[in-house]
Design a protein around this motif. Structure first.
Motif, short mmCIF file in Angstrom:
data_model
loop_
_atom_site.label_atom_id
_atom_site.label_comp_id
_atom_site.label_asym_id
_atom_site.label_seq_id
_atom_site.Cartn_x
_atom_site.Cartn_y
_atom_site.Cartn_z
N VAL A 701 14.49 -15.29 17.43
CA VAL A 701 13.21 -15.01 18.07
C VAL A 701 12.10 -15.80 17.39
O VAL A 701 11.21 -16.36 18.05
N VAL A 702 12.14 -15.87 16.05
CA VAL A 702 11.12 -16.62 15.33
C VAL A 702 11.17 -18.10 15.71
O VAL A 702 10.13 -18.75 15.93
N GLN A 703 12.37 -18.67 15.84
CA GLN A 703 12.48 -20.08 16.20
C GLN A 703 11.95 -20.34 17.60
O GLN A 703 11.36 -21.39 17.86
N VAL A 711 3.31 -24.69 11.25
CA VAL A 711 3.99 -23.45 10.92
C VAL A 711 5.26 -23.77 10.15
O VAL A 711 6.06 -24.59 10.57
N GLU A 712 5.46 -23.12 9.02
CA GLU A 712 6.65 -23.27 8.19
C GLU A 712 7.48 -22.00 8.29
O GLU A 712 6.96 -20.90 8.14
N VAL A 713 8.77 -22.12 8.55
CA VAL A 713 9.66 -20.98 8.78
C VAL A 713 10.68 -20.90 7.65
O VAL A 713 11.30 -21.90 7.29
N GLU A 714 10.83 -19.67 7.10
CA GLU A 714 11.84 -19.40 6.08
C GLU A 714 12.60 -18.15 6.46
O GLU A 714 12.15 -17.03 6.19
N GLU A 721 20.58 -8.13 11.77
CA GLU A 721 19.89 -7.94 13.04
C GLU A 721 18.98 -6.71 12.97
O GLU A 721 19.24 -5.75 12.24
N ALA A 722 17.90 -6.76 13.72
CA ALA A 722 16.96 -5.63 13.82
C ALA A 722 17.14 -4.96 15.16
O ALA A 722 17.57 -5.57 16.14
N GLU A 730 9.06 -10.99 20.78
CA GLU A 730 8.55 -12.36 20.96
C GLU A 730 7.05 -12.35 21.24
O GLU A 730 6.30 -13.17 20.70
N ARG A 731 6.55 -11.41 22.06
CA ARG A 731 5.12 -11.28 22.33
C ARG A 731 4.36 -10.94 21.04
O ARG A 731 3.28 -11.47 20.78
#
Length: 834
Positions: A701-703, A711-714, A721-722, A730-731
């Motif tokens: 979802v973050v991707q 934006v930097e993603v880690e 899973e949540a 996503e919203r």
């Protein structure tokens, strides 16, 4: 100008300065002039006096009164573009005078001062051992603030606690008649000429000044009374000092109580107009053993009646009501006592003096009014009370009392050689006492009469006749009757008191449980009804409105119904053969608790309705403001671009045409985002959002959300899973990331995700200006942009929508500081495994 002074009866603490207050009803009565005059008199006597702060307000005579008094320079405080001057506490402390003059005690100091209020500055001076002379108007006293607002229509923002002024060693009233003060005002001695007309027609109306003057006089009179009471207590003075009429009325809680209260109010109203009528108090004396008390509902009714009539209601505990009333009256320095006429018979009064007779005998210099009433005139017939020992014991007592003497006589006649007349008399006496112990009063009286007759007929010479030969035998017979009646009275009274004590103990324990249940039940009506069934010992209970609408029920609802009113709109229906009557104390307590619960519900409903209406109004207002600008701006841009493209007279190049189309597309995107946020907010407020939670790969979802630059993603590959709704998540992340990019000032925004315990945590970190901690809840409210976003960049719904959607998924959205500066928004969601 006229002054009246009241001096405190207490002494100052060792090492603490004394406070003297000049109290006025309104500005211009001469408080400051009187304070300076006092300072000049003390200085002339050789006292070291300085002026800490004096406000002359341009009045020439006041300025002249300063004379040669030393003035301590004030402290300057910069406030915006204005320079303010305040009392320099440090300078006065360093100067260390004996007396300091400080004007306008209720003044609010400039921002940045050590103390918020001037009276707090004065407190520091007093603690340092410096005597202070100060001034204050009655409208600045905290307790009178609401009253003076109702009179003058002006809310005083500067107030001083009454307790601080009451602690003064001396309070002096600076008085002036309303007409004289208005003349001073008209002559320009109070305000400049340009303010006189407005002041005379507004605050300084004659009615306003008269009311404020009366308030000041009454407030000072109460301080005089307090000082007098302290003096009397300290010197243990019990005698009545008739400085003014004070009235005490004793009430029993009976139906005649209202008549006594009204009579006391009429007598009190005859006091002098200056006193505002004589103060009066009503006193109810409850028994020390806690038995035979008036119910709490009746006492509350009497309390309301006393308050409506202008008195004060008090209760006292004592076994001797007359002594309790007199002690209370002497403690209040009362000059008159009112009691109701006795309802006891003449014989009872002769045998044992009543409350009225005792009060009249022991009142001393207190006048006693015995007021007749309808209850005394038509002394009601006393209803025979059921024996506290019960029907079975009473019946058994009659059997023993009537048949026992004959059985004992037969036994004694069969063994004449074993006993004499003294033994026979004692045996009959034992029988009478035993009958009293067994059956109570009436069987014991019957036993004493029958035993006396049997003893006289069979054993007292001459036997088998009703004549008594000697005086000794006559005394023995009479003693039988007297001993039997006396013992019976004692036994019956003890049994009744034991029964009352047992009932009182049970009711007290039950009421304690009931109170505990009410506190913990809150608005849980079912729990309260279940407790009612258990405590009142019925089969079932129904709470309904008078129109038949059932609000709650519990238990078996088949059997005899007893209807008990609950206020004017509801009723409690008790179902069962053992349902108590309406006068039962426990049932009255249950009704009171149900009433409180219904009032709580009604108040909560009204509050919720008001909150919804207020929120709706605020939302509508903010929405209109947003629509008026934020939605019209992109519409205007789109319309201008379209009109330009359609203009046939302008030869547009390909680049120009592309720029205009980009403007149209950008405006349409902004409109779409705004409309989506508005629709989401509307769905959240109406409860229409339902999250369908499933195991969701948060990293995926973050991707999907983070597609642009900056934006930097880690996100670790092994992130659990949540449990969430993928579309709603996503919203949420899109809104948060968009918000972070707006405030990042070109810096990179970092999005990371980790698993902590049973939660999956996503953090969106920016290096922007951040948000103060006290305003973080505010930024999640609808239509809030905290003033840091330019107009046209949204209506302030992004974070409100994000928090609402997160909570719909059983998650949380919070904000915290970014180490090194900035703001971090934290989304926590439950793990799929949990």
């Amino acid at each position: 100008m006229q002054t009246e002074s009241v001096r405190s009866s207490g002494s100052s603490e060792p090492g603490r300065g004394c406070l003297r207050v000049y109290l006025g009803a309104a500005p211009g009565v001469g408080k400051t002039y009187a304070m300076l005059d006092e300072g000049a008199r003390r200085a002339a006597r050789g006292t070291d006096v300085v002026v800490g702060v004096v406000e002359t307000h341009g009045r020439l005579r006041t300025a002249e009164q300063l004379g040669d008094l030393e003035v301590v320079p004030r402290r300057s405080v910069e406030h915006g573009r204005t320079t303010l001057t305040e009392l320099d506490v440090d300078a006065v402390l360093a100067r260390a005078p004996q007396v300091c003059l400080v004007d306008e005690l209720a003044h609010t100091n400039a921002p940045g001062s050590r103390n918020t209020k001037r009276w707090q500055d004065v407190e520091e001076l007093l603690e340092a051992g410096i005597d202070v002379v100060t001034t204050v108007n009655v409208q600045h006293l905290e307790s009178l603030n609401d009253v003076t607002e109702a009179i003058t229509g002006v809310r005083q923002r500067e107030t001083v606690p009454d307790s601080f002024v009451r602690a003064a060693e001396a309070i002096e009233l600076v008085d002036m008649s309303p007409s004289a003060l208005r003349r001073r005002l008209a002559h320009g001695n109070v305000y400049p000429a340009d303010r006189v007309d407005a002041a005379l027609s507004q605050f300084f109306r004659e009615g306003n000044l008269a009311a404020l003057r009366e308030l000041a006089l009454l407030w000072l009179a109460e301080r005089v009374d307090e000082g007098l009471e302290r003096y009397r207590e300290r010197h243990e003075i019990d005698a009545t000092w008739a400085t003014r009429e004070r009235i005490v009325v004793g009430v029993t809680g009976g139906p005649e109580s209202e008549s006594l209260l009204r009579r006391a109010a009429r007598i009190a109203s005859r006091g002098t107009a200056a006193e505002g009528g004589a103060p009066w108090s009503a006193l109810y004396v409850s028994r020390g053993d806690g038995l035979r008390q008036t119910g709490p509902a009746r006492l509350e009714e009497l309390r309301r009646t006393v308050q409506d009539l202008g008195g004060s209601f008090h209760t006292a505990v004592g076994d001797d009501a007359a002594t309790a009333i007199l002690d209370f009256a002497r403690g209040r320095n009362a000059t008159q006592v009112l009691i109701g006429a006795s309802r006891r018979g003449r014989l009872s009064t002769l045998l044992r003096p009543g409350i009225g007779e005792t009060i009249v005998t022991e009142s001393g210099d207190i006048d006693v009014h015995i007021v007749t009433h309808d209850e005394a005139r038509r002394r009601e017939a006393r209803v025979r009370e059921q024996s506290a020992l019960g029907h079975r014991r009473t019946l058994a007592g009659f059997v023993v009392g009537v048949l026992g003497p004959f059985a004992l006589a037969a036994l004694l006649l069969a063994t004449p050689e074993l006993h004499g007349l003294p033994t026979e008399a004692m045996l009959f006496m034992v029988l009478v006492v035993g009958t009293a112990l067994l059956g109570g009063l009436r069987p014991a009286v019957a036993a004493s009469l029958v035993s006396g007759g049997v003893l006289n007929y069979f054993f007292t010479p001459p036997v088998r006749t009703l004549r008594i030969a000697t005086g000794e035998n006559a005394v023995a017979v009479v003693l039988f009757v007297l001993v039997g009646i006396s013992v019976a009275l004692v036994v019956d009274r003890a049994a009744r008191l034991a029964l009352l004590a047992r009932r009182a103990r049970e009711e007290a324990a039950t009421l304690s449980v009931l109170a505990h249940q009410l506190v913990h039940a809150g608005q849980d009506l079912d729990r309260l009804l279940r407790t009612t069934v258990e405590l009142v010992d019925v089969d079932g209970v129904v709470l309904r409105s008078v129109d038949g609408t059932v609000l709650g029920r519990h238990g078996e609802l088949v059997g005899t119904e007893t209807v008990v009113p609950v206020g004017t709109d509801h009723e409690l229906v008790l179902v069962g053969d053992g349902a108590p009557g309406g006068d039962d104390a426990l049932l009255a307590a249950v009704v009171a608790h149900v009433t409180v619960l219904l009032e709580r519900r009604a108040a909560s409903a009204v509050k919720a309705e008001q909150r919804v209406l207020a929120e709706g109004e605020r939302t509508r207002t903010a929405l209109l403001a947003a629509v008026s600008h934020d939605l019209r701006t992109p519409l205007a841009a789109v319309k201008a671009a379209v009109s330009s493209l359609r203009d046939p007279g302008v030869p547009w190049s390909d680049q120009d045409r592309a720029d205009l189309l980009e403007t149209i597309e950008d405006g349409a995107d902004r409109l779409d985002a705004l409309v989506v946020d508005l629709l989401d907010m509307s769905r959240l407020q109406t409860g229409a959002v339902v999250a369908r939670t499933d195991p969701v790969d948060v990293g995926a979802v973050v991707q999907r959300v983070v597609t642009g630059a900056g934006v930097e993603v880690e996100v670790p590959d092994d992130l659990p899973e949540a449990r969430a709704d993928a579309a709603l998540l996503e919203r949420v992340l899109a809104n948060i990331v968009e918000n972070a990019l707006k405030h990042a000032d070109g810096a990179t925004v970092r999005v990371d995700a980790t698993a902590v315990g049973g939660r999956v945590v996503v953090r969106v970190v920016d290096r922007g200006p951040g948000v103060p901690e006290q305003r973080r809840d505010e930024m999640f409210a609808p239509f809030q942009r905290l003033g840091d976003v330019p107009r046209g960049s949204g209506v302030g719904l992004g974070l409100a929508v994000a928090r609402g959607l997160t909570e719909a998924m059983a998650g949380t959205l919070t904000a915290e500081d970014t180490p090194g500066g900035g703001l971090t928004l934290v989304v926590e969601l439950p793990r799929a495994a949990s």
